[in-house]
Design a protein around this motif. Sequence first.
Motif, PDB file in Angstrom:
ATOM      1  N   PHE A  43       0.886  -1.181  -0.032  1.00 50.35           N
ATOM      2  CA  PHE A  43      -0.071   0.048   0.018  1.00 50.35           C
ATOM      3  C   PHE A  43       0.763   1.233   0.025  1.00 50.35           C
ATOM      4  O   PHE A  43       1.983   1.368   0.212  1.00 50.35           O
ATOM      5  N   LEU A  44       0.269   2.262  -0.340  1.00 54.12           N
ATOM      6  CA  LEU A  44       0.814   3.676  -0.358  1.00 54.12           C
ATOM      7  C   LEU A  44      -0.399   4.505   0.433  1.00 54.12           C
ATOM      8  O   LEU A  44      -1.561   4.382  -0.002  1.00 54.12           O
ATOM      9  N   GLN A  45      -0.016   5.195   1.633  1.00 57.93           N
ATOM     10  CA  GLN A  45      -1.072   5.823   2.277  1.00 57.93           C
ATOM     11  C   GLN A  45      -0.676   7.409   2.357  1.00 57.93           C
ATOM     12  O   GLN A  45       0.744   7.524   2.486  1.00 57.93           O
ATOM     13  N   ASN A  46      -1.594   8.150   2.518  1.00 59.36           N
ATOM     14  CA  ASN A  46      -1.381   9.732   3.046  1.00 59.36           C
ATOM     15  C   ASN A  46      -0.560  10.419   2.113  1.00 59.36           C
ATOM     16  O   ASN A  46       0.288  11.188   2.257  1.00 59.36           O
ATOM     17  N   GLY A  47      -0.430  10.040   0.841  1.00 58.66           N
ATOM     18  CA  GLY A  47       0.159  10.632  -0.364  1.00 58.66           C
ATOM     19  C   GLY A  47      -0.744  11.419  -1.133  1.00 58.66           C
ATOM     20  O   GLY A  47      -1.878  11.498  -1.189  1.00 58.66           O
ATOM     21  N   GLY A  48      -0.214  12.668  -1.486  1.00 57.95           N
ATOM     22  CA  GLY A  48      -0.881  13.845  -2.215  1.00 57.95           C
ATOM     23  C   GLY A  48      -0.187  14.952  -2.410  1.00 57.95           C
ATOM     24  O   GLY A  48       0.988  14.962  -2.641  1.00 57.95           O
ATOM     25  N   TYR A  49      -1.094  16.038  -2.585  1.00 63.26           N
ATOM     26  CA  TYR A  49      -0.563  17.492  -2.706  1.00 63.26           C
ATOM     27  C   TYR A  49      -1.206  18.463  -1.813  1.00 63.26           C
ATOM     28  O   TYR A  49      -2.369  18.149  -1.511  1.00 63.26           O
ATOM     29  N   TYR A  50      -0.268  19.312  -1.510  1.00 60.76           N
ATOM     30  CA  TYR A  50      -0.765  20.576  -0.555  1.00 60.76           C
ATOM     31  C   TYR A  50      -0.915  21.713  -1.290  1.00 60.76           C
ATOM     32  O   TYR A  50       0.249  22.189  -1.753  1.00 60.76           O
TER      33      TYR A  50
ATOM     34  N   GLY B  40      10.890   8.817  12.691  1.00 60.29           N
ATOM     35  CA  GLY B  40      10.863   9.915  11.635  1.00 60.29           C
ATOM     36  C   GLY B  40      11.559  11.159  12.309  1.00 60.29           C
ATOM     37  O   GLY B  40      11.863  11.110  13.518  1.00 60.29           O
ATOM     38  N   ILE B  41      12.031  12.079  11.609  1.00 57.95           N
ATOM     39  CA  ILE B  41      12.579  13.206  11.885  1.00 57.95           C
ATOM     40  C   ILE B  41      11.361  14.133  12.501  1.00 57.95           C
ATOM     41  O   ILE B  41      10.502  14.344  11.956  1.00 57.95           O
ATOM     42  N   LYS B  42      11.755  14.708  13.767  1.00 60.47           N
ATOM     43  CA  LYS B  42      10.566  15.676  14.286  1.00 60.47           C
ATOM     44  C   LYS B  42      10.514  16.767  13.576  1.00 60.47           C
ATOM     45  O   LYS B  42       9.382  17.499  13.751  1.00 60.47           O
ATOM     46  N   SER B  43      11.368  17.453  12.883  1.00 64.67           N
ATOM     47  CA  SER B  43      11.113  18.671  12.164  1.00 64.67           C
ATOM     48  C   SER B  43       9.893  18.373  11.249  1.00 64.67           C
ATOM     49  O   SER B  43       9.982  17.625  10.398  1.00 64.67           O
ATOM     50  N   SER B  44       9.121  19.520  11.273  1.00 66.71           N
ATOM     51  CA  SER B  44       8.060  19.143  10.128  1.00 66.71           C
ATOM     52  C   SER B  44       8.552  19.621   8.828  1.00 66.71           C
ATOM     53  O   SER B  44       8.015  19.315   7.793  1.00 66.71           O
ATOM     54  N   MET B  45       9.634  20.239   8.568  1.00 64.23           N
ATOM     55  CA  MET B  45      10.162  20.335   7.267  1.00 64.23           C
ATOM     56  C   MET B  45      10.870  19.248   6.549  1.00 64.23           C
ATOM     57  O   MET B  45      10.919  19.098   5.538  1.00 64.23           O
ATOM     58  N   LEU B  46      11.366  18.183   7.392  1.00 64.34           N
ATOM     59  CA  LEU B  46      11.706  17.039   6.767  1.00 64.34           C
ATOM     60  C   LEU B  46      11.082  15.903   7.378  1.00 64.34           C
ATOM     61  O   LEU B  46      11.352  15.076   7.510  1.00 64.34           O
ATOM     62  N   SER B  47       9.511  16.070   7.525  1.00 62.39           N
ATOM     63  CA  SER B  47       8.822  15.188   8.253  1.00 62.39           C
ATOM     64  C   SER B  47       8.490  13.774   7.373  1.00 62.39           C
ATOM     65  O   SER B  47       8.188  12.904   7.835  1.00 62.39           O
ATOM     66  N   ASP B  48       8.979  14.182   5.918  1.00 64.09           N
ATOM     67  CA  ASP B  48       8.819  13.049   5.039  1.00 64.09           C
ATOM     68  C   ASP B  48       9.902  11.879   5.098  1.00 64.09           C
ATOM     69  O   ASP B  48       9.895  10.828   4.594  1.00 64.09           O
ATOM     70  N   LEU B  49      10.851  12.376   5.769  1.00 61.97           N
ATOM     71  CA  LEU B  49      11.924  11.136   6.135  1.00 61.97           C
ATOM     72  C   LEU B  49      11.730  10.687   7.286  1.00 61.97           C
ATOM     73  O   LEU B  49      11.654  10.653   8.457  1.00 61.97           O
ATOM     74  N   LYS B  50      10.921   9.405   7.025  1.00 64.68           N
ATOM     75  CA  LYS B  50      10.605   8.418   7.870  1.00 64.68           C
ATOM     76  C   LYS B  50      10.082   7.040   7.585  1.00 64.68           C
ATOM     77  O   LYS B  50      10.303   6.687   6.582  1.00 64.68           O
ATOM     78  N   TRP B  51       9.998   6.453   8.636  1.00 68.25           N
ATOM     79  CA  TRP B  51       9.826   4.848   8.272  1.00 68.25           C
ATOM     80  C   TRP B  51       8.581   4.501   9.345  1.00 68.25           C
ATOM     81  O   TRP B  51       8.545   4.475  10.341  1.00 68.25           O
ATOM     82  N   GLU B  52       7.484   3.627   8.580  1.00 69.13           N
ATOM     83  CA  GLU B  52       6.409   3.279   9.308  1.00 69.13           C
ATOM     84  C   GLU B  52       6.543   1.504   9.309  1.00 69.13           C
ATOM     85  O   GLU B  52       6.546   1.279   7.862  1.00 69.13           O
ATOM     86  N   GLN B  53       5.831   0.906  10.257  1.00 67.53           N
ATOM     87  CA  GLN B  53       5.671  -0.545  10.058  1.00 67.53           C
ATOM     88  C   GLN B  53       4.601  -0.854  10.849  1.00 67.53           C
ATOM     89  O   GLN B  53       4.556  -0.360  11.901  1.00 67.53           O
ATOM     90  N   ARG B  54       3.343  -1.726  10.319  1.00 65.91           N
ATOM     91  CA  ARG B  54       2.298  -1.766  11.102  1.00 65.91           C
ATOM     92  C   ARG B  54       1.824  -3.468  10.920  1.00 65.91           C
ATOM     93  O   ARG B  54       2.071  -3.817   9.834  1.00 65.91           O
ATOM     94  N   ARG B  55       1.024  -3.879  11.645  1.00 66.34           N
ATOM     95  CA  ARG B  55       0.166  -5.045  11.488  1.00 66.34           C
ATOM     96  C   ARG B  55      -1.362  -4.605  11.831  1.00 66.34           C
ATOM     97  O   ARG B  55      -1.402  -4.325  12.900  1.00 66.34           O
ATOM     98  N   GLU B  56      -2.141  -4.608  10.971  1.00 65.81           N
ATOM     99  CA  GLU B  56      -3.374  -4.132  11.177  1.00 65.81           C
ATOM    100  C   GLU B  56      -4.071  -5.510  11.746  1.00 65.81           C
ATOM    101  O   GLU B  56      -3.808  -6.432  11.766  1.00 65.81           O
ATOM    102  N   PRO B  57      -5.417  -5.035  12.539  1.00 68.33           N
ATOM    103  CA  PRO B  57      -6.185  -6.142  13.272  1.00 68.33           C
ATOM    104  C   PRO B  57      -6.744  -6.862  12.274  1.00 68.33           C
ATOM    105  O   PRO B  57      -7.276  -6.559  11.112  1.00 68.33           O
ATOM    106  N   ASP B  58      -7.030  -8.114  12.534  1.00 66.09           N
ATOM    107  CA  ASP B  58      -7.751  -9.146  11.497  1.00 66.09           C
ATOM    108  C   ASP B  58      -9.047  -8.984  12.003  1.00 66.09           C
ATOM    109  O   ASP B  58      -9.801  -9.622  13.186  1.00 66.09           O
ATOM    110  N   ARG B  59      -9.830  -8.485  11.340  1.00 64.77           N
ATOM    111  CA  ARG B  59     -11.432  -8.177  11.442  1.00 64.77           C
ATOM    112  C   ARG B  59     -12.294  -9.459  11.307  1.00 64.77           C
ATOM    113  O   ARG B  59     -13.498  -9.482  11.582  1.00 64.77           O
TER     114      ARG B  59
END
Length: 911
Positions: free
Chosen positions: A289-296, A890-909
């Motif tokens: 997946f790709l999440q939370n991508g777009g344009y401001y 991820g970097i705390k600075s909002s200017m470089l907030s795109d430098l991050k790494w996320e990993q998750r396991r979603e609940p099995d509904r």
Amino acid sequence: MTRQKLSHSGTKIGLKALLAKKPHILLALFLLLFSILMRAQEIPANQSLNIQSEKEDSTSISVKEVFPNIVVADSVATDSIPKDTVQPFLTDKIKYKAKDYMRMSKKENRIYLYNQAEVYYQDYELKAGIITIDYTKNEVYAGRIKDSTGNYSQLPYFKQGSQVVEPDSIRFNFDTKKALIWNSRSEQSIGETMNVDAEITKKENDSVYFLYEGKLTTSSNPDNPDYYIRVRKAKFVPKKKVIAGFSNMYLADVPTPIAVPFAYFPMTNEKRSGILFPTFGETQRRGYFLQNGGYYFAISDYFDLALLGDYYTNGSYGIRSETSYALKYKFRGSLRFRYENLVNGQRGFPDYSRSVIYNIQWTHSQDAKANPNSRLSASVNLGSNTYYTESINQINTANFLNNTLASSVSYSKTFPAYPSVNLSLTANHSQNTSSKTFSTTLPALQASMERIFPFAKRDGIKKGVFQNINFQYSLRAENRAEGDEDVLFKKGMFDNAKNGVKHSIPISTNFKLFKYFSLSMGTNYEEVWQFKTIRKNDYNNELEEFTIDTLSGFDRFNKYNFSASLGTTLYGTFNFGENRKIQAIRHVVRPSISYGYTPAFDQYYDEYIADEFGNIKEYTRFEGGLFGSPSKGRANSMGISLSNVIEAKVRDKDTTVTEPKKITLLNNLNFSTAYNFEADSLAWSPVRVSGGTSLFQNKMSVNFGATLDPYAIDPEGRKIDVFNIDNGGSLFRLTSANMNVSYSFSSKSFEGGGDSQVDNTASGGRDDDLFGDSRSLGEQINFDNNSKDQATDKDISYYNSHLPWDLRIAYSLTYSNSNRQNSITNNSLMFSGNIELTPKWKVGVSSGYDFKNHGFTYTQFRINRDLDSFKINFNWVPFSNRASWYFFIGIKSSMLSDLKWEQRREPDRNL
């Protein structure tokens, strides 16, 4: 005047003396004279020299006096430059000083400053260990000095306006304003601090710099940053942007594969449009997946727009739009729309399913200064009943546990002229996500006129019965629809809507009776307009039932009642002495008796045959109306209530305080019951007991209640017209009881500080974190960046025996015994706490236990790690059908907030 020969101005004797046969004496005199002349060029180290134009005051040292060799001589007739246009090479004052020495060399045309040297010219400020001024090239050189140990100190400090650069050395030209800077460092404060370092920096003009081998970092330790972005070549516009070529990220001076061929770093407080980089990952059921991508879109200073989207390889997708708007001293608000198309399984397989969910949120608030007589406000949260539970991009646990969606949009207008009138138009909406039902009022009109005293002057004091007589007028009109979620915002939504108008005119007065009693009397007239009524037809033998017809058209009924209340206030004070810790206790008792009478309105009732046996029943055509229906029987009742408040005066722990401190022991303890004079049995209503208090400096809140029934029940559990005490029992029978206790405290509670509170209400959650922090990890990071960095106020060492912590507890107990079941219907404890193991390690847990069903409630563990420039969060739900985990760095600075790494396991509904 012509120049004379030496023989014309001297004697032969003197000339012979100069032609002595000892040339070494002449040489010694020449060296002595030269040394004196050279020493005359030295300037005291603690003196500041001002160089200015000849047009300045004659008391200042001019350029012509200090540098006579650069001034054009008047005798040169062939000079092509007119005398009036000759200007010194510096157009403003230059001030400089140094601690050890300042030396001016006419041969080199330079001024040398050493140790704590400073130069000031126009809006330029330069400080360094050593500074050299070349007044022929109009340049200045600044560098460090080396101490006895071989270490460099006193790095140059160059400031132009608000721009500051701290290099190893600098070369600057006053004419061209260009500079060459070695190992420069610049801080860009744009809400956050971005440090820009470069090995070589070329200052093109006041707003453009070119960097070679630069470093960009938001680390709080720029000398030894934990990370930086290396740029080979870049163009730097202070407080605006950095445009760089090939750039890559370094962690602890170790290069990483995170690199881009070119980069753009905005460095401005102004909003800028740009791409929002998505988060990528993988789930078990929906693939990659790709999440939370777009344009401001930074549309203007008053309005912005963000378009975001999610995409999953199994075909699921989601789109969102978020916008905020504000106009100073007028209004502010935000609007969010979220839509998700969810696909489970694969097409053609039995487990394949598809669902669509959506959610709309709108908030709007008007500044009180905008218009004191009108106001528009909105708080909207509506959408699919399953949105919070099924959303694939929703980690808000508080919203997941919230089963109500509520909305309200209102506009109010005040007409201040006497008598003033208030008008309000409101649209309300409420959804229950458990029962999947909704209720909406669209619209509701409320109008009210201020209270009028017809027998008293408007500004005078009102005394007695007649002067206190007053009346008001109010109107309420509604159009209300209720039903299942399936018809919400569809064509048949208002098919079964209820509507009506209610007029109310209350008339009342109050006065003192026997000096100590307060008597209030009043009557209320109501008239209700309905646009739909019913007609019940007699029983039909063929249909084997009676029928009900709905009649459209205007109809009305009115009703009125009379009420009176008598009350007083009793005070009792118990003094124990000023030398006691508890000096006095005061008990305030407010007893009151009320009486109410409502006549019967039989004229609005009709009869119909209800069954095949010919039984006749009465009904009113206004049955089921929006504002009730006229009463069939007469109401004649008396109410009794008693309220108590207990306060105490205690000696303050601070011995310097002379006055005692007042505390509340019992906020309220209320008893109430009623007696119905028209009832032929069970005339007494149950006694309702309620109370509450606050303990431990208002940190603990305790509320309790109970219902006491004076009547007994038969073996089947039905209430009978026999007092419980006459049936062999106690005076009252406890039928229900409840208690709620909440306690919020922290380590600051024992240090005299305030307690922190988590506000989760922005997204519809609780105002605490008993269900976990309802903000997403990105929102938490932005919140932490906007607040002051906690590590700056703390010792970086371990806390040792002192560990900051906070804890919130909520306990609820409900008891039921209406028909001898003697059962606990609810007995649960919820808690949430956090502890800071070190200034940068924080762990927390939110959970609870249901003592009735013997199980834990929704549980969440949280771990937060502050890595100066980075933030690590780990949330874990260990069990339940929401079992999942989420890791973020991820970097705390909002200017470089795109430098991050996320990993998750979603609940099995599916569980």
